[in-house]
Design a protein around this motif. Structure first.
Motif: not given
Length: 308
Positions: A174-191
């Motif tokens: 796996h990788e941990t990326t900057d987009t984890d914070e700027t996109e994917f965790r935001l999307a998860l919270a919204a979902r």
């Protein structure tokens, strides 16, 4: 990362997504790279040296994606089996290419010592779109369980089902990326209709051990090999990495099976999840791939040396 981020553009605050929100999210996804060129063509070049099988197929409009596994040609039931998985999150590029490079350059080195089974790109639709979820807004790496809602996870579970309990080592890349914070965790919270809680992205390589089956010496051996390639993430001011307590330098633990994570699917004695940081100013994309390869080799070597 402490900067305030704009609310995710889909959904209503405090309300989980319905089908219309998921459709709106899907409409935002675009094709960005080729699974056929990057993965299938690379696997095709390995057919002369390894057995390649289609263990499933994902039919997502407008494409159909064959899921391919690479395995030792001289497979023997009396040998320990080593499982390598990559691309469970399709956007985590070095996991896919690290698994493929290990297959190409090193897997044959273990002929007669171990059976090698590699699923290099578990989530091809997400690989092409540089996305974490599948097109149904489901995270495959929280979906490794019976009756999985994710086709990616269900197919991999079916592949390894005959080998469950016979796999000695499983490493999931796996990788941990900057987009984890700027996109994917935001999307998860919204979902999920919950408040987004900002976090920090670690700058360095780390491993996730299994809370229910900790193997500290195994994790240490993998990190020692990776440290020759790229830097290991230190603990933060709270003695944590990505919000989890550091149990040893560069190591945190999750309950893999309970969370439905890929590294918990095999019943292996030795399991780990790699996390490399491709956005670091201290690491190149080549170093990230090389770090994944170093991790796999060290994991296999340790498992072979400690099989009894």
């Amino acid at each position: 990362m402490t900067a305030l981020l704009a609310p995710y553009p889909i959904g209503t605050s405090g309300q989980p997504w319905g089908e219309s929100e998921k459709a709106a999210w899907l409409a935002r996804q675009s094709w960005q790279r080729s699974y056929e060129t990057d993965v299938l063509d690379a696997i095709e070049r390995l057919r002369s040296r390894f057995d390649v099988s289609e263990y499933g197929r994902l039919n997502y409009v407008p494409a159909s994606y064959p899921l391919l596994a690479i395995r030792s040609r001289d497979w023997r039931d009396d040998l320990p089996t080593m499982l390598v998985t990559g691309g469970v999150h399709g956007y985590e590029t070095s996991g896919v290419h690290g698994a493929l490079r290990f297959a190409e350059q090193h897997a044959a080195d273990y002929s007669g010592q171990a059976n090698i089974l590699i699923a290099p790109c578990v989530s091809p639709w997400a690989y092409e779109r540089i996305q974490r979820w599948n097109p149904h807004a489901i995270d495959p790496n929280r979906s490794f369980r019976a009756d999985s809602p994710a086709g990616e996870s269900a197919a991999l579970l079916a592949l390894i089902a005959p080998l469950h309990g016979r796999i000695l080592m499983h490493i999931d890349l796996h990788e941990t990326t900057d987009t984890d914070e700027t996109e994917f965790r935001l999307a998860l919270a919204a979902r999920d209709g919950v408040a987004f809680e900002p976090g920090e992205i670690p700058d360095g390589f780390y491993l996730v051990d299994d809370t229910e089956n900790p193997q500290p010496a195994f994790q240490h051996a993998v990190l020692a090999a990776v440290a020759k390639v790229t830097h290991i993430e230190p603990a933060d001011a709270k003695d944590e990495i990505i919000g989890s307590p550091v149990v040893a330098p560069g190591v945190i633990r999750y309950p893999l099976v309970k969370l439905g994570l890929c590294a918990g699917i095999s019943g292996a004695r030795y399991t780990t999840t790699t996390e490399v940081y491709p956005d670091s100013p201290r690491a190149t994309p080549e170093q990230c791939v090389a770090a994944q390869v170093a991790a796999v080799r060290a994991a296999v070597d340790y498992a072979l040396a400690n099989a009894v």
